[in-house]
Design an enzyme around this catalytic site. Structure first.
Site, PDB file in Angstrom:
ATOM      1  N   SER A   1       6.255 -25.478 -51.402  1.00 30.09           N
ATOM      2  CA  SER A   1       5.859 -26.818 -51.008  1.00 30.09           C
ATOM      3  C   SER A   1       6.172 -27.885 -52.059  1.00 30.09           C
ATOM      4  CB  SER A   1       4.351 -26.839 -50.707  1.00 30.09           C
ATOM      5  OG  SER A   1       3.590 -26.549 -51.862  1.00 30.09           O
TER       6      SER A   1
ATOM      7  N   SER B   1       4.984 -21.728 -53.868  1.00 30.01           N
ATOM      8  CA  SER B   1       5.313 -23.147 -53.775  1.00 30.01           C
ATOM      9  C   SER B   1       5.865 -23.757 -55.052  1.00 30.01           C
ATOM     10  CB  SER B   1       4.082 -23.945 -53.327  1.00 30.01           C
ATOM     11  OG  SER B   1       3.824 -23.711 -51.963  1.00 30.01           O
TER      12      SER B   1
ATOM     13  N   LYS C   1       3.283 -34.530 -57.565  1.00 29.23           N
ATOM     14  CA  LYS C   1       3.292 -33.955 -56.224  1.00 29.23           C
ATOM     15  C   LYS C   1       2.296 -34.694 -55.343  1.00 29.23           C
ATOM     16  CE  LYS C   1       3.011 -29.445 -53.888  1.00 29.23           C
ATOM     17  NZ  LYS C   1       2.901 -27.978 -54.076  1.00 29.23           N
TER      18      LYS C   1
END
Length: 469
Positions: free
Chosen positions: A155, A179, A80
């Site tokens: 996210s 997320s 990420k």
């Protein structure tokens, strides 16, 4: 399509150890898939092909030499883009960090690489991971592999889309208000928000337990594999073994006390097509012998606590930067930072007191119930052009956080929660089932998710829309 890219991570790791397939072959299969489909999906935003090829070749040489290898040996992973990766661009999806090269790895990145994974690149996120729709000013939007006109969530949207599209077999993510759970729901994969403290983090999440780092996979078993590596006491083999022992005929659900909270006790609006999917799952668990009752943990004060502590953290992290440059952040994030600046010490202490009460109530609730099931997201994947849904089930929403409440209202309880594939809307959009249990019972939660997968194998339905691009 190379079938390797959709094999389970646990199976792929075993194939590499037995030298049935090489790390180089596996990497090239994933790179081919990325080159073919990522231009349309935009999930992987930084790609280190040269470094990944060198690491994969080293992995194969180590096996040939008889070296002892880790549980993720040879598996490619793109991290990420909020996770620091030494010498590899980490932008936080903010223009200010567009060329940022960290000089160290985050703890979970170190653990994953030490377990033998091949660093492939970085996955897309919203700006500073603030929000559940992956779009930003550096790389643009990540599209949903099941429908390129739709959001992949966030996210950890780039991570979830990468898994769904066959770009990587495992993925890392983080979760403050959903997320890991929201994008897993949107992309038909598994995303686990672990019990706070289980996965170490020397960033803001080290002291701010609303935010945690956690694993994603296409199955509960693969998610357990990665959790075992990321956790404070890496035990991948035990985690996977416990998850694999899930009952093959649904016996894990016989007598299980399940609280079904389709609208979180009337606190959140949920789209009808999402409710239809989760209600079918509740009925299935009941048919398998679970005692299913409509109930929800006491969430009084959870919204206040979450919004207060989130805003306080944002002001602490970025308040000075916003004051120096009012145009530095998106309007949504800037508004949250300003909310934090207006808070008093009394506001923050009150929020912490609420969190303590919520945790105690949750402990009491899980004395009566073993599991909570609820929607992971209040909506199905929405059109990518929208900033966020403004109406859900006919109710007008006041803020961009309102459509994420199905996930974030559980965050202050300090319990583990995940999204597991639950079904599809009539138009073919994925819907995830949120499953939550008492703190510290992460492996049992993954075991129950594996049992859901066995009786309702919806995660094996891969995207069709991108396969023909």
């Amino acid at each position: 399509m190379n079938e390797l890219v959709y094999l389970d991570a646990v199976e792929l790791a075993a194939m590499i150890r037995s030298r049935e397939v090489s790390a180089v072959e596996l990497l090239e299969a994933h790179l081919d898939r990325i080159h073919a489909l990522n231009p349309a999906i935009n999930a992987v935003v930084t790609l280190d092909e040269e470094g990944a090829r060198a690491a994969a070749a080293d992995a194969d040489r180590a096996l040939a030499a008889g070296a002892s290898v880790g549980p993720l040996h040879g598996l490619p992973i793109a991290f990420k883009d909020t996770a620091r990766t030494r010498g590899l661009r980490t932008t936080f999806s903010h223009p200010r960090y567009a060329d940022h090269l960290p000089d160290d790895d985050d703890p979970h990145v170190r653990s994953i690489l030490a377990a033998g994974a091949i660093r492939l690149g970085k996955t897309n996120v919203p700006e500073h991971a603030a929000g559940s729709h992956t779009v930003n000013r550096v790389f643009g939007a990540t599209r949903n592999p099941y429908d390129l006109s739709r959001s992949a969530g966030g996210s950890s949207g780039g991570a979830a889309a990468s898994l769904a599209a066959g770009f990587q077999p495992i993925a890392d993510g983080s979760d403050m208000g959903g997320s890991l759970r929201n994008p897993a729901s949107f992309c038909n994969v598994v995303g686990l928000r672990p019990t706070p403290g289980l996965v170490p983090d020397d960033g803001p999440n080290d002291f701010f337990t609303l935010g945690v780092v956690g694993p994603m996979g296409r199955t509960a078993r693969d998610t357990a594999l990665l959790l075992g590596v990321m956790s404070v006491a890496p035990t991948s083999a035990r985690f996977v073994a416990e998850v694999e022992s899930a009952g093959c005929n649904g016996e894990d659900f016989r007598g299980l006390r399940v609280a079904f909270a389709p609208t979180l006790g009337g606190r959140v609006p949920v789209e009808r097509e999402v409710l239809d999917v989760v209600e079918r799952q509740a009925q299935l668990l009941e048919e398998l012998g679970a005692d299913v009752e409509r109930a929800c943990p006491n969430l009084d004060g959870s919204d206040e606590a979450f919004r207060t502590l989130r805003a306080a953290a944002f002001d602490s992290l970025w308040g000075d930067e916003l004051a120096a440059d009012p145009d530095l952040f998106t309007s949504f994030l800037a508004g949250n930072i300003r909310d934090g600046a207006r808070l008093t010490g009394r506001d923050v202490v009150r929020a912490e007191e609420i969190v303590t009460r919520l945790a105690r109530r949750a402990d009491e609730f899980f004395g009566r119930f073993d599991l909570v099931i609820a929607p992971a997201a209040q909506v199905a994947p929405f059109p990518i052009e929208l900033d966020f849904p403004t109406v859900v089930d006919g109710q007008q929403l006041e803020t961009y956080l309102d459509w994420m409440r199905a996930a974030y209202l559980f965050t202050p309880l300090g319990i583990p929660g995940l999204s597991v594939p639950a079904g599809f809307t009539p138009s073919g959009l994925p819907v995830g089932l949120q499953m939550l249990t008492r703190r510290g019972s992460d492996v049992r939660l993954l075991r129950l998710a594996a049992a859901v997968e066995h009786v309702s194998p919806l995660g094996s339905r891969h995207p069709e829309g991108v396969a023909v691009l």
